[in-house]
Scaffold this motif. Structure first.
Motif, PDB file in Angstrom:
ATOM      1  N   LYS A  54       1.011  -1.222  -0.038  1.00 44.51           N
ATOM      2  CA  LYS A  54       0.011   0.141   0.020  1.00 44.51           C
ATOM      3  C   LYS A  54       0.758   1.321  -0.035  1.00 44.51           C
ATOM      4  CE  LYS A  54      -3.880  -2.388   2.738  1.00 44.51           C
ATOM      5  NZ  LYS A  54      -4.526  -2.162   3.769  1.00 44.51           N
ATOM      6  N   GLY A  55       0.349   2.440  -0.407  1.00 46.86           N
ATOM      7  CA  GLY A  55       1.044   3.670  -0.428  1.00 46.86           C
ATOM      8  C   GLY A  55       1.649   3.735  -1.687  1.00 46.86           C
ATOM      9  N   LYS A  80      12.014  -1.009 -12.340  1.00 51.17           N
ATOM     10  CA  LYS A  80      10.940  -1.515 -13.480  1.00 51.17           C
ATOM     11  C   LYS A  80       9.742  -2.371 -13.072  1.00 51.17           C
ATOM     12  CE  LYS A  80      11.266  -4.807 -17.374  1.00 51.17           C
ATOM     13  NZ  LYS A  80      12.332  -5.567 -18.142  1.00 51.17           N
ATOM     14  N   ASP A  81       9.957  -3.030 -12.233  1.00 47.07           N
ATOM     15  CA  ASP A  81       8.882  -3.943 -11.528  1.00 47.07           C
ATOM     16  C   ASP A  81       7.733  -3.139 -10.671  1.00 47.07           C
ATOM     17  OD1 ASP A  81      10.017  -5.909 -12.536  1.00 47.07           O
ATOM     18  OD2 ASP A  81      10.868  -6.942 -10.523  1.00 47.07           O
ATOM     19  N   TRP A  82       8.151  -1.952 -10.088  1.00 51.18           N
ATOM     20  CA  TRP A  82       7.209  -1.473  -9.159  1.00 51.18           C
ATOM     21  C   TRP A  82       6.848   0.209  -9.583  1.00 51.18           C
ATOM     22  CZ3 TRP A  82       4.399  -4.869  -6.971  1.00 51.18           C
ATOM     23  CH2 TRP A  82       5.060  -6.278  -6.609  1.00 51.18           C
ATOM     24  N   GLY A  83       7.755   0.682 -10.285  1.00 54.11           N
ATOM     25  CA  GLY A  83       7.744   2.071 -10.714  1.00 54.11           C
ATOM     26  C   GLY A  83       8.016   2.820  -9.428  1.00 54.11           C
ATOM     27  N   VAL A  84       8.916   2.754  -8.575  1.00 55.21           N
ATOM     28  CA  VAL A  84       9.481   3.298  -7.577  1.00 55.21           C
ATOM     29  C   VAL A  84      10.813   3.578  -7.671  1.00 55.21           C
ATOM     30  CG1 VAL A  84       9.520   3.727  -4.970  1.00 55.21           C
ATOM     31  CG2 VAL A  84       7.413   2.468  -5.983  1.00 55.21           C
ATOM     32  N   LYS A  85      11.144   4.998  -7.437  1.00 56.92           N
ATOM     33  CA  LYS A  85      12.610   5.172  -7.593  1.00 56.92           C
ATOM     34  C   LYS A  85      13.415   4.686  -6.387  1.00 56.92           C
ATOM     35  CE  LYS A  85      15.567   8.859  -8.388  1.00 56.92           C
ATOM     36  NZ  LYS A  85      16.815   8.815  -7.552  1.00 56.92           N
ATOM     37  N   VAL A  86      14.745   4.079  -6.596  1.00 54.89           N
ATOM     38  CA  VAL A  86      15.706   3.763  -5.617  1.00 54.89           C
ATOM     39  C   VAL A  86      16.649   4.535  -5.582  1.00 54.89           C
ATOM     40  CG1 VAL A  86      17.174   1.611  -5.021  1.00 54.89           C
ATOM     41  CG2 VAL A  86      15.012   1.207  -6.110  1.00 54.89           C
ATOM     42  N   GLU A 345       6.282  -1.646   4.714  1.00 54.78           N
ATOM     43  CA  GLU A 345       5.950  -2.274   3.816  1.00 54.78           C
ATOM     44  C   GLU A 345       6.598  -2.237   2.402  1.00 54.78           C
ATOM     45  OE1 GLU A 345       3.793  -0.694   5.339  1.00 54.78           O
ATOM     46  OE2 GLU A 345       3.010  -2.325   6.754  1.00 54.78           O
ATOM     47  N   TRP A 346       7.024  -0.912   2.045  1.00 49.20           N
ATOM     48  CA  TRP A 346       7.830  -0.768   0.928  1.00 49.20           C
ATOM     49  C   TRP A 346       9.180  -1.019   1.379  1.00 49.20           C
ATOM     50  CZ3 TRP A 346       7.027  -0.638  -3.951  1.00 49.20           C
ATOM     51  CH2 TRP A 346       5.861  -0.433  -4.543  1.00 49.20           C
ATOM     52  N   ALA A 347       9.701  -0.684   2.472  1.00 51.24           N
ATOM     53  CA  ALA A 347      11.066  -1.045   3.034  1.00 51.24           C
ATOM     54  C   ALA A 347      11.226  -2.592   2.855  1.00 51.24           C
ATOM     55  CB  ALA A 347      11.385  -0.598   4.218  1.00 51.24           C
TER      56      ALA A 347
END
Length: 460
Positions: A54-55, A80-86, A345-347
């Protein structure tokens, strides 16, 4: 109506059987070639690592030390998999990484994930930097697939604190060509006395000026690891379980240090440059072909010694366990969840990409590290992956290497104080005493007496 009930019950049973089958496959670690194959065909929508948290975070980060290009690759896949920047925070090696992590934590900075060598885990837990993984989806499947060593180390008071990065065992390498020239072809040393005898003969016969190259550069674990592995092999330890030092007169640790010093000063079989060499520099020196033995090495460096693209002695080097019963020490390093994360959760999702499974259910990072760098994974399914074993066999006797792990004990069994919050500071002082002793500036007795006194100083 009865027929409808029977049909409904039958459908429920089928669906439950399907779920049980998937869980069994995941728990059994059918993933290196399984969850990405048979299981993935119908399990991807169920598997916890495939579910989006979530989030909508702008980014996630991790604080690690550099190792090749592994973080570039896994970060790209996560994005690529989640569209979240690392946002990776990468330090050149362990010491600056620990300093960076602690300074960020003290400043109240956001930290999602970090890696930790075994010697720092207790300190990072006790100071509140790390967070336990309790209740996170998929954790039970990871624990079921973990090999015994990493599972035992990362469990404290019934809680799991991380996922394995790699496992390491301390061992020796030898140049079989030089050993044969010295008259011991196919017969590497099997006792410490025999190590001295072989090296003295090789030196006398002009085969090698310094047949023995120790990994003895003062740092986090090169020099301490070389001494500690010798102590463990002889049946000793540095501390008792109650953390009382076992370094006094007549102790195995003290006599082992005396032997260690003798290889430099009395027998003159150890290369004096050893005292400036950590692992990679020692590998490069050993690759020149001027030494018969080098140790105590992390097992995976045999990959570099037998790499034709960077080693003149490629194909001539063999891996060798410790003498006698082969007892050595081993550790596991981990990726851990930070208590300073703003999105647990994202961590956790980022932590899994580094130390577990990616969205498709594969242990991408562990398999790549195993195949590219010969890092022994912390998961049974990866260790049993045929492609991993095939890759390793090009550089090492795989059974011999795994036997070294089988005969090793956790380094914490030899150094129980490793889990004490004062240990990192004591370890720094240990390097000073060991170096002074091996250079002949102080005796082994003085060095060990100082180590005992330094416990009080480290606690201050």
């Amino acid at each position: 109506k009865g027929q409808q009930m029977r049909e409904k019950t039958s459908l429920d049973q089928v669906m439950q059987a399907r779920r049980d089958f998937i869980k069994a496959m995941l728990a059994a670690g059918i993933g290196g070639a399984g969850v990405g194959g048979v299981g993935n065909a119908f399990a991807a929508d169920w598997a916890p690592w495939a579910i989006q948290p979530k989030g909508d975070p702008k980014s996630v980060n991790y604080v690690v030390w550099q190792f090749g290009k592994i973080y570039e690759q896994i970060s790209r896949q996560f994005e690529k998999d989640w569209g979240v920047k690392v946002d990776p925070i990468i330090e050149p090696n362990i010491e600056p990484q620990v300093a960076k992590l602690m300074s960020m934590y003290a400043a109240g900075s956001d930290i999602d994930v970090f890696n930790a060598p075994m010697q720092y885990i207790a300190n990072e837990i006790d100071q509140g930097v790390a967070a336990p993984l309790a209740g996170l989806p998929g954790l039970d499947a990871y624990l079921e697939d973990m090999t015994p060593l990493p599972k035992s180390i990362i469990t404290r008071e019934g809680k799991t604190w991380g996922l394995p990065y790699l496992s390491i065992a301390w061992c020796f390498f030898y140049n079989d060509e030089l050993l044969t020239k010295a008259g011991f072809g196919g017969k590497p040393f099997s006792s410490w006395e025999e190590l001295v005898e072989q090296c003295l003969k090789a030196k006398k016969d002009g085969v090698s000026e310094y047949p023995l190259l120790w990994v003895a550069g003062a740092a986090f674990d090169p020099l301490p690891g070389t001494w500690i592995s010798q102590v463990a092999n002889r049946g000793g330890r540095l501390f008792a379980p109650d953390l009382t030092p076992e370094l006094g007169p007549g102790s195995i640790a003290r006599e082992t240090l005396r032997f260690f010093q003798d290889t430099f000063l009395k027998h003159k079989i150890a290369d004096p440059d050893s005292l400036t060499l950590k692992y990679v520099p020692a590998v490069k020196v050993f690759n020149t072909g001027k030494h018969i033995y080098t140790g105590a090495m992390h097992n995976y460096f045999i990959n570099l010694v037998n790499d034709p693209s960077q080693s003149p002695i490629a194909g001539k080097a063999k891996i060798l366990g410790m003498p006698g019963d082969g007892r050595s020490v081993a550790v596991t390093w981990y990726y851990m969840l930070s208590s300073a994360t703003k999105n647990r959760e994202w961590a956790w999702k980022m932590l899994q990409y580094l130390g577990g499974r990616t969205k498709d259910g594969e242990y991408v990072q562990a398999i790549n590290l195993a195949k590219d760098a010969m890092l022994v994974p912390g998961y049974k399914s990866v260790l049993q992956n045929p492609s991993v074993r095939e890759t390793w066999s090009k550089r090492v006797d795989v059974d011999k290497m795994l036997e070294i792990f089988d005969k090793s004990v956790s380094m914490a069994d030899t150094v129980p104080a490793m889990h004490a919050p004062w240990y990192p500071k004591w370890n720094d002082m240990l390097n000073v005493e060991l170096t002074a002793c091996l250079r002949g500036q102080i005796t082994p007795d003085v060095a060990c007496d100082n180590m005992i006194a330094n416990v009080k100083k480290a606690k201050a």
